[in-house]
Design a protein around this motif. Structure first.
Motif, PDB file in Angstrom:
ATOM      1  N   ASP A 199       0.867  -1.202  -0.194  1.00  0.00           N
ATOM      2  CA  ASP A 199      -0.115   0.031  -0.227  1.00  0.00           C
ATOM      3  C   ASP A 199       0.819   1.307  -0.128  1.00  0.00           C
ATOM      4  N   ASP A 200       1.858   1.166   0.762  1.00  0.00           N
ATOM      5  CA  ASP A 200       2.826   2.652   0.940  1.00  0.00           C
ATOM      6  C   ASP A 200       3.436   2.730  -0.517  1.00  0.00           C
ATOM      7  N   GLU A 201       3.933   1.565  -1.317  1.00  0.00           N
ATOM      8  CA  GLU A 201       4.509   1.845  -2.555  1.00  0.00           C
ATOM      9  C   GLU A 201       3.438   2.328  -3.647  1.00  0.00           C
ATOM     10  N   LYS A 233       2.999   5.847  -3.272  1.00  0.00           N
ATOM     11  CA  LYS A 233       3.799   6.912  -3.934  1.00  0.00           C
ATOM     12  C   LYS A 233       3.706   6.877  -5.486  1.00  0.00           C
TER      13      LYS A 233
END
Length: 362
Positions: free
Chosen positions: A138-140, A143
């Motif tokens: 999710d964090d990728e 971005k």
């Protein structure tokens, strides 16, 4: 997650340790953004997932935030060999050590240093690292979404500034400037801005050539957020385009839409390519579509998976790639439309949202 996946890969490949040179996998596993240079820089990972690094002394401060078991540094005047030998001894390297490496990134420079410091066996581990990075967290995704918003916004800001008579370099510079203004940390690849017949060069670079009235201009450009890339292409017309150009533009637009519609969990990668190619071939233009339909996107602007014939990978949620069919008529013009997409549980999320209608610049 990383450690468990790496442990499985270590076992299947028969490796005891992994060595990485600066690049996407190095950053993915360490969180450190390093660049390949004349200064030897290496990341080691053992089968327990513990990481150690060899760094030039000037990079030591940058590594403080990383979770590293051992760090060995060296000064320019002494060179890296002593520090590398110290590190491999600390890591317990012996003649029984089997060291996995990325064949696509390691240079003879690093290979010679490693063989000079210890007696190890080498084994390529590219596929294992590809598998680890294939599904985006999710964090990728956050971005990549932000980078996609930037490329959309940069074109929206730039279009009113484009005029007949500008050079290709003028256009590329404006796009890059606007991306910087919107927060991009740089460009993940050299911006493409190719006008008229030069648009038929899929990877042509911008020149001092002036854009003429009636030229189609292929704009392929990207942004980066914390290392993660967005990559988009739009083709715009400087002045009213020819009827032939309008007709072929519609073909490419339909092909791109067909490929995007083919993206869903459980679909096969090559079927995305086939969906685009079918439309272009039906229009009698198949010979002028000379590349794959898409490539993976993440810390590398070109990574796995590829949307191309022969790739039978089953698409799964979290995979991110481009969809970018094109038609390139030698000595006439080129047309490409590219979006970044993410496979979701429900189907597909199109990350780049700028209109795919042909924009005509007065």
């Amino acid at each position: 997650m990383h450690t468990h996946t790496l442990q499985n890969s270590f076992k299947s490949l028969g490796i005891t340790d992994l060595v990485l040179t600066p690049g996407a996998s190095f950053r993915y596993l360490s969180g450190l953004s390093m660049h390949a240079s004349e200064r030897l820089t290496l990341l080691f990972v053992n089968k327990s997932g513990e990481k150690s690094a060899l760094l030039p002394e000037l990079e030591a401060e940058s590594a403080r935030s990383a979770d590293l078991l051992h760090i060995e540094t060296y000064r320019d005047e002494e060179g890296p060999l002593r520090a590398l030998r110290n590190l491999t001894q600390k890591m317990g390297f012996t003649s029984e050590t089997v060291l996995g490496y990325e064949a696509q990134t390691i240079r003879m420079f690093e290979y010679q240093a490693l063989t000079g410091a210890s007696e190890v066996t080498f084994r390529a581990a590219d596929d294992a690292l590809t598998a680890i990075r294939l599904i985006k967290r999710d964090d990728e995704l956050a971005k990549i979404r932000r980078a996609a918003q930037i490329v959309d916004g940069a074109l929206e800001r730039s279009l009113p500034l484009f005029k007949v008579g500008m050079t290709e370099l003028d256009v590329a510079a404006e796009l890059e400037y606007q991306m910087r203004k919107l927060g991009s940390e740089g460009t993940p690849f050299a911006t493409i801005a190719c006008a008229g017949p030069r648009g038929a060069l899929p990877h042509g670079g911008p020149t001092l050539s002036e854009i003429k009235r009636g030229d189609l201009v292929v704009l392929d450009y990207g942004a980066k957020i914390d290392g993660y890339a967005a990559d988009t292409t739009r083709t715009v017309s400087f002045g009213v385009p020819s009827e032939e150009a309008l007709s072929i533009y519609e073909v490419v637009k339909m092909a791109q839409a067909a490929a995007v519609n083919a993206v869903k969990p459980g679909a096969v990668a090559q079927d995305v390519d086939r969906a685009a190619r079918k439309v272009i071939q039906k229009a009698g233009l198949g010979a002028y579509f000379t590349h794959r339909t898409g490539h993976g996107l993440g810390l590398d602007v070109h990574e796995y998976p590829s949307m191309m014939e022969g790739n039978e990978l089953i698409l799964a949620p979290g995979m991110v790639f481009t969809v970018e069919p094109g038609v390139y008529l030698p000595n006439k013009f080129g047309i490409r439309i590219e979006d970044d997409v993410c496979v979701t549980e429900a189907g597909v999320e199109v990350l780049t949202q700028f209109t795919r209608e042909l924009h005509v610049i007065d």
